[in-house]
Write a protein that holds these residues in place. Structure first.
Motif, short mmCIF file in Angstrom:
data_model
loop_
_atom_site.label_atom_id
_atom_site.label_comp_id
_atom_site.label_asym_id
_atom_site.label_seq_id
_atom_site.Cartn_x
_atom_site.Cartn_y
_atom_site.Cartn_z
N UNK A 105 46.32 36.32 43.90
CA UNK A 105 46.16 36.38 45.36
C UNK A 105 45.11 37.38 45.81
N UNK A 106 44.53 38.13 44.89
CA UNK A 106 43.56 39.16 45.27
C UNK A 106 42.16 38.56 45.26
N UNK A 107 41.45 38.66 46.41
CA UNK A 107 40.08 38.14 46.42
C UNK A 107 39.17 39.03 45.58
N UNK A 108 38.16 38.45 45.00
CA UNK A 108 37.22 39.23 44.20
C UNK A 108 37.73 39.41 42.79
N UNK A 109 37.28 40.50 42.17
CA UNK A 109 37.60 40.76 40.77
C UNK A 109 38.44 42.03 40.67
N UNK A 110 39.68 41.90 40.22
CA UNK A 110 40.58 43.04 40.06
C UNK A 110 40.48 43.54 38.63
N UNK A 111 40.06 44.82 38.46
CA UNK A 111 39.92 45.39 37.12
C UNK A 111 40.59 46.75 37.09
N UNK A 112 41.10 47.10 35.94
CA UNK A 112 41.54 48.46 35.71
C UNK A 112 41.14 48.82 34.29
N UNK A 113 41.03 50.09 34.04
CA UNK A 113 40.62 50.55 32.72
C UNK A 113 41.69 50.21 31.70
N UNK A 114 41.31 50.04 30.43
CA UNK A 114 42.30 49.75 29.39
C UNK A 114 43.21 50.95 29.12
N UNK A 115 44.31 50.71 28.43
CA UNK A 115 45.23 51.80 28.06
C UNK A 115 44.45 52.93 27.41
N UNK A 116 44.84 54.16 27.73
CA UNK A 116 44.20 55.34 27.17
C UNK A 116 42.97 55.77 27.94
N UNK A 117 42.51 54.92 28.87
CA UNK A 117 41.33 55.24 29.67
C UNK A 117 41.64 55.17 31.16
N UNK A 118 42.90 55.20 31.49
CA UNK A 118 43.30 55.17 32.90
C UNK A 118 43.53 56.58 33.40
N UNK A 119 43.29 56.75 34.68
CA UNK A 119 43.56 58.06 35.28
C UNK A 119 44.98 58.10 35.78
N UNK A 120 45.47 59.32 35.94
CA UNK A 120 46.80 59.53 36.50
C UNK A 120 46.84 58.98 37.91
N UNK A 121 48.04 58.72 38.41
CA UNK A 121 48.18 58.29 39.81
C UNK A 121 47.50 59.34 40.69
N UNK A 122 46.68 58.90 41.59
CA UNK A 122 45.92 59.71 42.55
C UNK A 122 44.70 60.40 41.95
N UNK A 123 44.57 60.51 40.65
CA UNK A 123 43.40 61.12 40.03
C UNK A 123 42.34 60.05 39.81
N UNK A 124 41.07 60.45 39.89
CA UNK A 124 39.99 59.49 39.67
C UNK A 124 38.82 60.18 39.00
N UNK A 125 37.99 59.38 38.32
CA UNK A 125 36.71 59.84 37.79
C UNK A 125 35.64 59.00 38.48
N UNK A 126 34.68 59.69 39.08
CA UNK A 126 33.59 59.01 39.77
C UNK A 126 32.26 59.42 39.16
N UNK A 127 31.35 58.46 39.10
CA UNK A 127 29.99 58.72 38.66
C UNK A 127 29.10 58.40 39.85
#
Length: 130
Positions: A77-99
């Motif tokens: 049901x989500x428009x576009x492309x929904x992606x998340x990082x693979x296991x071991x490369x995800x950030x904690x809830x509320x934490x993010x890495x930005x480039x």
């Protein structure tokens, strides 16, 4: 049998910005960091070995990367492309890495190539509930 990948001998210098809990742990909000390699994966490996903030940013389990109360998502049901990082490369809830202001999972995840002068932000804001 696959050959092990050789580590890059390239050095890259980035501007690291930190907010919230990460900033407190580092004792500063900004620093310049030079590491061997040119990917986010190589950066986080060296940076977290030198600065003990990995547990503030990286989720070890699926439960660490999500928070209670988020609505379940039906990817169909989500428009576009929904992606998340693979296991071991995800950030904690509320934490993010930005480039350079973009979430790493919207780029190439931990395989995102970094160049001299890029800004890498380690974001883990303070949350206050009233």
């Amino acid at each position: 049998m696959a050959q092990p990948q050789a580590r890059s001998t390239t050095e890259t210098t980035v501007d690291v910005r930190a907010t919230g809990h990460v900033r407190d742990a580092l004792g500063k909000s900004q620093l310049t960091y030079t590491f061997e390699g040119d990917t986010l994966r190589e950066f986080v490996e060296e940076f977290f070995a030198e600065y003990d903030v990995r547990d503030l940013v990286i989720a070890e389990t699926e439960a660490d990367s999500t928070t209670r109360g988020w609505a379940p998502i039906d990817a169909a049901d989500v428009p576009g492309h929904l992606r998340k990082n693979p296991d071991g490369e995800r950030t904690r809830a509320y934490a993010r890495i930005l480039i350079n202001g973009q979430f790493n999972e919207n780029l190439d995840g931990f395989d995102t190539e970094l160049q001299d002068g890029d800004r890498v932000a380690l974001v883990y804001p303070f949350l206050f509930c009233l």
